[in-house]
Enzyme design. Structure first.
Site, PDB file in Angstrom:
ATOM      1  N   LYS A  24      11.014  -8.380   7.969  1.00 28.72           N
ATOM      2  CA  LYS A  24       9.577  -8.679   8.082  1.00 28.72           C
ATOM      3  C   LYS A  24       9.270 -10.032   7.416  1.00 28.72           C
ATOM      4  O   LYS A  24       8.556 -10.864   7.981  1.00 28.72           O
ATOM      5  CB  LYS A  24       8.752  -7.576   7.394  1.00 28.72           C
ATOM      6  CG  LYS A  24       8.750  -6.250   8.149  1.00 28.72           C
ATOM      7  CD  LYS A  24       7.997  -5.176   7.375  1.00 28.72           C
ATOM      8  CE  LYS A  24       8.020  -3.859   8.139  1.00 28.72           C
ATOM      9  NZ  LYS A  24       7.415  -2.730   7.421  1.00 28.72           N
ATOM     10  N   GLN A  78       6.156  -1.077   1.309  1.00 29.28           N
ATOM     11  CA  GLN A  78       7.025  -0.319   2.209  1.00 29.28           C
ATOM     12  C   GLN A  78       7.081   1.154   1.789  1.00 29.28           C
ATOM     13  O   GLN A  78       7.330   1.470   0.634  1.00 29.28           O
ATOM     14  CB  GLN A  78       8.445  -0.933   2.189  1.00 29.28           C
ATOM     15  CG  GLN A  78       9.402  -0.328   3.190  1.00 29.28           C
ATOM     16  CD  GLN A  78       8.989  -0.533   4.644  1.00 29.28           C
ATOM     17  OE1 GLN A  78       8.352  -1.538   4.997  1.00 29.28           O
ATOM     18  NE2 GLN A  78       9.328   0.407   5.495  1.00 29.28           N
ATOM     19  N   ASP A 102      -1.071  -3.256   6.800  1.00 33.03           N
ATOM     20  CA  ASP A 102      -0.564  -2.070   7.497  1.00 33.03           C
ATOM     21  C   ASP A 102      -1.697  -1.215   8.073  1.00 33.03           C
ATOM     22  O   ASP A 102      -1.457  -0.342   8.903  1.00 33.03           O
ATOM     23  CB  ASP A 102       0.244  -1.197   6.512  1.00 33.03           C
ATOM     24  CG  ASP A 102       1.738  -1.312   6.734  1.00 33.03           C
ATOM     25  OD1 ASP A 102       2.140  -1.748   7.831  1.00 33.03           O
ATOM     26  OD2 ASP A 102       2.501  -0.959   5.818  1.00 33.03           O
TER      27      ASP A 102
END
Ligand code: NAD
Length: 305
Positions: free
Chosen positions: A53, A97, A120
């Site tokens: 990412k 994460q 997110d």
């Protein structure tokens, strides 16, 4: 036989567009969008995933940092780091994460991220806004799924869409995004009695269950658009989806492969969300959808996607 929806190609196109826009934004605002990715622990798979990412963000011209933290970090120490990033005006996007180690409460950590830096789209306020229909940062995978469906040229409006899976990160938000596109949406899950009877109704079938070959050819309506979100490693160590790809492709109209379908779109949408957060901070406005449309379209033309 189904047309294969090439997520790699579509994801690359979206990233390329963002790559082209970044120098113009830098000219206008004096800085580039920035993404901070936090990982806790040393799980090799997750580390590889987050490194990718960060690498992608850098490749398309963003500032990106990976903050790798020890497995035994406390929840309050982690939240303190998030507070520092929240307060830094040069940080646009923050991603933690998941999953986190058991001693850390994920909801408290995600909700510690400032709403407009939550790339997110998992913050409770962003989830609430999504369901309210007001502007929000929508989660990356569901957003990417809509892009994949649209790339077929099939109109979503009026179609029967069946979503298998009801998780907070995929099933529920993709169902809401399909509703927003005026599909008739049915959600199936482990409590569904006759899964085949439900999936056979689908003009658009989105499967996010994490079960290899859950969807077989006899469960798919001829010509349907089939989006396979699943990623699992089978007994032979091969990465597979939830759909029996080889047989379902003989029945479906369009189908995504695994890998190379939904995955690349998730990353591309993360880049898009980072851009949206950047625009929101750069213009000190929360109406980023309007900004995206007016600023980007007006300046360099083309689609807002
Ligand atoms: P989850 O485990 O949180 O949820 C799975 C859902 O599937 C549950 O709601 C459950 O009710 C349903 N389900 C499971 N077995 C079922 C069955 N036999 N019949 C009907 N419903 C069933 O999973 P998740 O986080 O939503 O992820 C789902 C899959 O998608 C996983 O394989 C995950 O790795 C993958 N995933 C991929 C991406 C990507 O970028 N490609 C992103 C997120 C998740």
């Amino acid at each position: 036989m189904a047309q294969i929806i090439d997520g790699k190609k579509l994801g690359a196109r979206i990233k390329e567009k963002i790559h082209e826009q970044i120098p113009l934004l830098e000219q206008q605002y004096g800085r580039r969008p920035s993404l901070y990715v936090i990982i806790v622990g040393e799980d090799e798979g997750s580390l590889k995933y987050v490194t990718n990412k960060v690498k992608t963000a850098k490749t398309i011209g963003m500032d990106a940092r990976l903050i790798a933290l020890k497995e035994n970090i406390s929840e309050s120490e982690l939240i303190n780091i998030i507070h520092v990033l929240n307060a830094d005006p040069l940080v646009d996007g923050i991603l933690v994460q998941l999953p986190l180690p058991n001693h850390i409460n994920e909801d408290r950590v995600v909700d510690a991220i400032e709403k407009h830096k939550d790339v997110d789209g998992f913050h409770a306020l962003n989830v609430g806004s999504l369901w309210q229909g007001t502007h929000c940062i929508a989660p990356c995978t569901p957003k990417g799924i809509i892009q994949l469906i649209k790339s077929t040229g099939i109109e979503i409006r009026g179609k029967m869409a069946v979503v298998v899976g009801r998780s907070n990160i995929v099933g529920k938000p993709v169902a809401k995004l399909l509703l927003d596109e005026n599909a008739t949406v049915v959600m199936a899950h482990t409590g569904t009695r006759d899964l085949r009877a439900v999936t056979l109704l689908a003009d658009i079938l989105v499967v996010a269950a994490g079960q290899e070959k859950l969807i077989t050819a006899d469960m798919v309506k001829p010509g349907a658009v089939v989006i396979d979100v699943g990623i699992t490693r089978n007994a032979e160590g091969k990465v597979v989806g939830d759909v029996d790809f080889e047989n379902v492709k003989e029945v479906a109209g369009y189908i995504t492969p695994v890998p190379g379908g939904v995955g690349p779109l998730t990353i591309a949408m993360l880049m898009k969300n980072t851009m949206e957060c950047f625009l929101c901070h750069a213009e000190s406005s929360t109406d980023v959808s309007k900004l995206w449309a007016t600023i980007i379209k007006a300046r360099i033309g083309g689609s807002a996607e």
